[in-house]
Structure formats: C-alpha cells, structure tokens
Write a protein that holds these residues in place. Structure first.
Motif, short mmCIF file in Angstrom:
data_model
loop_
_atom_site.label_atom_id
_atom_site.label_comp_id
_atom_site.label_asym_id
_atom_site.label_seq_id
_atom_site.Cartn_x
_atom_site.Cartn_y
_atom_site.Cartn_z
N UNK A 108 -19.25 -6.10 -14.40
CA UNK A 108 -20.18 -5.98 -15.52
C UNK A 108 -21.05 -4.74 -15.48
N UNK A 109 -20.50 -3.65 -14.97
CA UNK A 109 -21.23 -2.38 -15.06
C UNK A 109 -20.88 -1.73 -16.40
N UNK A 110 -21.89 -1.23 -17.10
CA UNK A 110 -21.60 -0.51 -18.34
C UNK A 110 -21.64 0.98 -18.06
N UNK A 111 -20.61 1.67 -18.51
CA UNK A 111 -20.48 3.11 -18.28
C UNK A 111 -20.58 3.87 -19.59
N UNK A 112 -21.26 5.00 -19.55
CA UNK A 112 -21.27 5.93 -20.68
C UNK A 112 -21.29 7.33 -20.10
N UNK A 113 -20.54 8.22 -20.69
CA UNK A 113 -20.45 9.57 -20.14
C UNK A 113 -19.91 9.56 -18.72
N UNK A 114 -19.09 8.57 -18.39
CA UNK A 114 -18.46 8.51 -17.08
C UNK A 114 -19.36 8.00 -15.97
N UNK A 115 -20.59 7.58 -16.30
CA UNK A 115 -21.51 7.09 -15.27
C UNK A 115 -22.06 5.73 -15.62
N UNK A 116 -22.53 5.03 -14.60
CA UNK A 116 -23.11 3.71 -14.83
C UNK A 116 -24.48 3.85 -15.47
N UNK A 117 -24.65 3.23 -16.64
CA UNK A 117 -25.95 3.29 -17.32
C UNK A 117 -26.64 1.93 -17.33
N UNK A 118 -25.90 0.87 -17.07
CA UNK A 118 -26.50 -0.47 -17.17
C UNK A 118 -25.88 -1.41 -16.15
N UNK A 119 -26.72 -2.20 -15.49
CA UNK A 119 -26.24 -3.20 -14.55
C UNK A 119 -26.76 -4.57 -14.96
N UNK A 120 -25.97 -5.58 -14.67
CA UNK A 120 -26.32 -6.95 -15.05
C UNK A 120 -26.29 -7.82 -13.80
N UNK A 121 -27.31 -8.62 -13.63
CA UNK A 121 -27.41 -9.50 -12.47
C UNK A 121 -27.63 -10.93 -12.97
N UNK A 122 -26.62 -11.78 -12.81
CA UNK A 122 -26.76 -13.17 -13.26
C UNK A 122 -27.01 -14.05 -12.06
N UNK A 123 -28.08 -14.81 -12.08
CA UNK A 123 -28.38 -15.70 -10.96
C UNK A 123 -28.57 -17.11 -11.48
N UNK A 157 -24.67 7.46 -11.23
CA UNK A 157 -25.60 6.85 -12.18
C UNK A 157 -25.98 7.84 -13.26
N UNK A 158 -26.17 7.33 -14.46
CA UNK A 158 -26.59 8.16 -15.57
C UNK A 158 -27.43 7.34 -16.53
N UNK A 159 -27.80 7.97 -17.63
CA UNK A 159 -28.61 7.28 -18.63
C UNK A 159 -27.97 7.49 -20.00
N UNK A 160 -28.42 6.70 -20.96
CA UNK A 160 -27.93 6.88 -22.32
C UNK A 160 -28.27 8.29 -22.81
N UNK A 161 -29.50 8.75 -22.47
CA UNK A 161 -29.93 10.08 -22.93
C UNK A 161 -29.06 11.18 -22.34
N UNK A 162 -28.69 11.03 -21.07
CA UNK A 162 -27.83 12.04 -20.45
C UNK A 162 -26.47 12.08 -21.14
N UNK A 163 -25.96 10.90 -21.51
CA UNK A 163 -24.63 10.84 -22.13
C UNK A 163 -24.67 11.33 -23.58
N UNK A 164 -25.81 11.07 -24.27
CA UNK A 164 -25.85 11.36 -25.71
C UNK A 164 -26.53 12.70 -26.01
N UNK A 165 -27.31 13.22 -25.06
CA UNK A 165 -28.03 14.46 -25.33
C UNK A 165 -29.24 14.27 -26.22
N UNK A 166 -29.72 13.03 -26.33
CA UNK A 166 -30.98 12.79 -27.04
C UNK A 166 -31.61 11.53 -26.47
N UNK A 167 -32.89 11.33 -26.77
CA UNK A 167 -33.56 10.15 -26.20
C UNK A 167 -33.56 9.01 -27.22
N UNK A 168 -33.89 7.82 -26.73
CA UNK A 168 -33.85 6.62 -27.56
C UNK A 168 -35.13 5.82 -27.40
N UNK A 169 -35.46 5.03 -28.42
CA UNK A 169 -36.61 4.14 -28.35
C UNK A 169 -36.24 2.93 -27.49
#
Ligand code: BTN
Length: 252
Positions: A108-123, A157-169
């Motif tokens: 359940x790792x989400x990747x964007x721009x070839x890097x992990x941008x989101x992790x999910x931990x279900x307990x 590791x990366x971020x949505x902003x790194x993958x998209x080249x802009x920031x988000x709310x």
C-alpha cells in the motif's frame, strides 16, 4: 470542516500542532469509545510510526499526518482488505486532485514521479474474533522539496509537489481524501472486495515484473502476478508455482 462533504469521516476531528504520533492518539480515543470517522490530525509528528516497526518522517507544514478511527462490521480475516481499499481510494483521489499518475506498490505504498509519496498503516484491535476497531493511518508528503528529506530517504521518498512541480493545499487534499475514503469504505462494506481488487491491480506498478520480496522468512524472487482476496501478493516463482506473500518489503 468547512467544505468537507462527508457524513461521518472527519465530522469529529482533533487537531494537534505537534504530537508524538496521531496513530497512538487515535488508539487512545478509540479505546475510550470514539465514534467511527474520528480523525486525529497533526501539523508535525515527533514519533511518527511506519510499517514494520519503522519510523515515519513527519516534518511541520509540509505533509498530511492523520489517523482515522473505523469500526467495520467485517470478519477479522477480511480486515487486511481494508488497507488495500484505502490505498486504491487514496490513489484515485490524489490522481484526480493533482493530475499526476499515481501507482500502488504492494501492499500500500503510493508512488508518484517514481517515488513513495504516501504510506498507509492499518492497525487492528480485536476482542476474541470480533473487530473492536481499526486505525487507518495516512502519511502523505505534499509540499516537501528534496532537501526536506533526510539524505538516506532521498532516493526513494518524494512529495506530490516534487512530482508535479507545484504545491497543493493540504486542507483541500485532506478533505478530498476523507470524502473518497468514506464513499469507498461504504461501497466496500456493501459490495465486498472484488471491485477494489480490480481497481488495485489496475494501479499496481509491479504486476508482470520481476520483484524481490524481502520477508521475515527470507527473500523470494519472482514475477508479481496479482493479489488474492486476502490482499496477499501472488509471486510466480521460477518453477511456475505461485507463492503467497503476506508481509514483506518489495524491491522493484
Ligand atoms: C508506511 O510505513 O508506509 C506507513 C506510514 C504511515 C504514517 C502515518 S502518518 C499518520 C499516522 N501516524 C503515525 O505515527 N503513522 C501514520
């Protein structure tokens, strides 16, 4: 909560400027009887936790660190499906909100721009064979730049902003994620896992490829073929046999 179009998820929300881990706080609140849909969210975590006992880097003002209390009426063995439902739901929402192509790396790792941008931990907390509650922890890297990550994480590791080249709310993204999660969770409880399994496989980045599964019982090499109804990875080994992988890190 203005602009949040959900009935339950996030209707009750507790916000912290700083906390050790939203996950731990959500456990405490769930134990104390918090209703399904309660969200614990923090600007910075000083002891963020990841899968397999790892830590989760959670710096201030850049990401979304939140934990959601669920009280699903499903048999215990089906709980792992929820993690995959969440991964699919979040991947679809993030793709729709950012225009990025978002892939899922098992489990359940989400990747964007070839890097992990989101992790999910279900307990899970269970009593005998009954699900007491589930805490769904979500760590989403939104506006980090490369320098915001410790050097040892930068390759992966990366971020949505790194993958998209802009920031988000971050607020808007958190709201859309909760809306998507509520709709998909209700769908899953009504219709079961089959539609989500298809959606998961459609977003998977490694199907048909050779991967190495690093499990507690050793490394297994094979072709990733799909997932089964328990969310296990189906790995086709050199002799053609399918091995089910339940817990592992995947090297692509
Ligand atoms: C992973 O290892 O990929 C899962 C990371 C989950 C991180 C989130 S951030 C919010 C919640 N609180 C935590 O301490 N962990 C989860």
């Amino acid at each position: 909560q203005d602009g949040l179009a959900t009935k339950r998820f996030g209707r009750e929300a507790v916000y912290f400027d700083a906390i050790a881990s939203t996950q731990n706080e959500a456990h405490r609140r769930a134990e104390a009887g918090a209703p399904e849909g309660l969200v614990v969210i923090a600007d910075v975590q000083t002891g963020g936790r990841g899968r397999l006992g790892r830590s989760w880097h959670s710096p201030p003002e850049t990401g979304i660190w939140m934990s959601l209390v669920l009280r699903p009426d499903v048999p215990l063995p089906r709980v792992p499906q929820l993690t995959l439902v969440a991964a699919v739901s979040l991947a679809d929402t993030l793709a729709a909100c950012t225009g990025l192509s978002v892939g899922i790396k098992w489990p359940n790792d989400l990747l964007a721009g070839g890097r992990k941008v989101c992790g999910i931990l279900t307990e899970l907390a269970a009593e005998a064979d009954r699900v007491h509650y589930v805490i769904l922890g979500i760590g989403l890297n939104v506006n980090q730049t490369e320098e915001d990550f410790p050097p040892e994480l930068r390759a992966r590791a990366g971020s949505l902003a790194m993958a998209a080249g802009r920031s988000f709310s971050r607020v808007a993204l958190a709201q859309r994620m909760l809306e998507g999660l509520e709709a998909d969770y209700d769908d899953y409880l009504q219709k079961g896992f089959a539609p989500f399994k298809r959606r998961w496989e459609a977003r998977a980045v490694s199907l048909g490829q050779r991967v190495v599964a690093r499990t507690p019982g050793g490394d297994f090499v094979g072709i990733a073929r799909g997932i089964d109804d328990d969310g296990a990875l189906l790995l086709e080994q050199a002799n053609g046999a399918l091995r089910k992988i339940y817990s592992a890190d995947l090297d692509l």
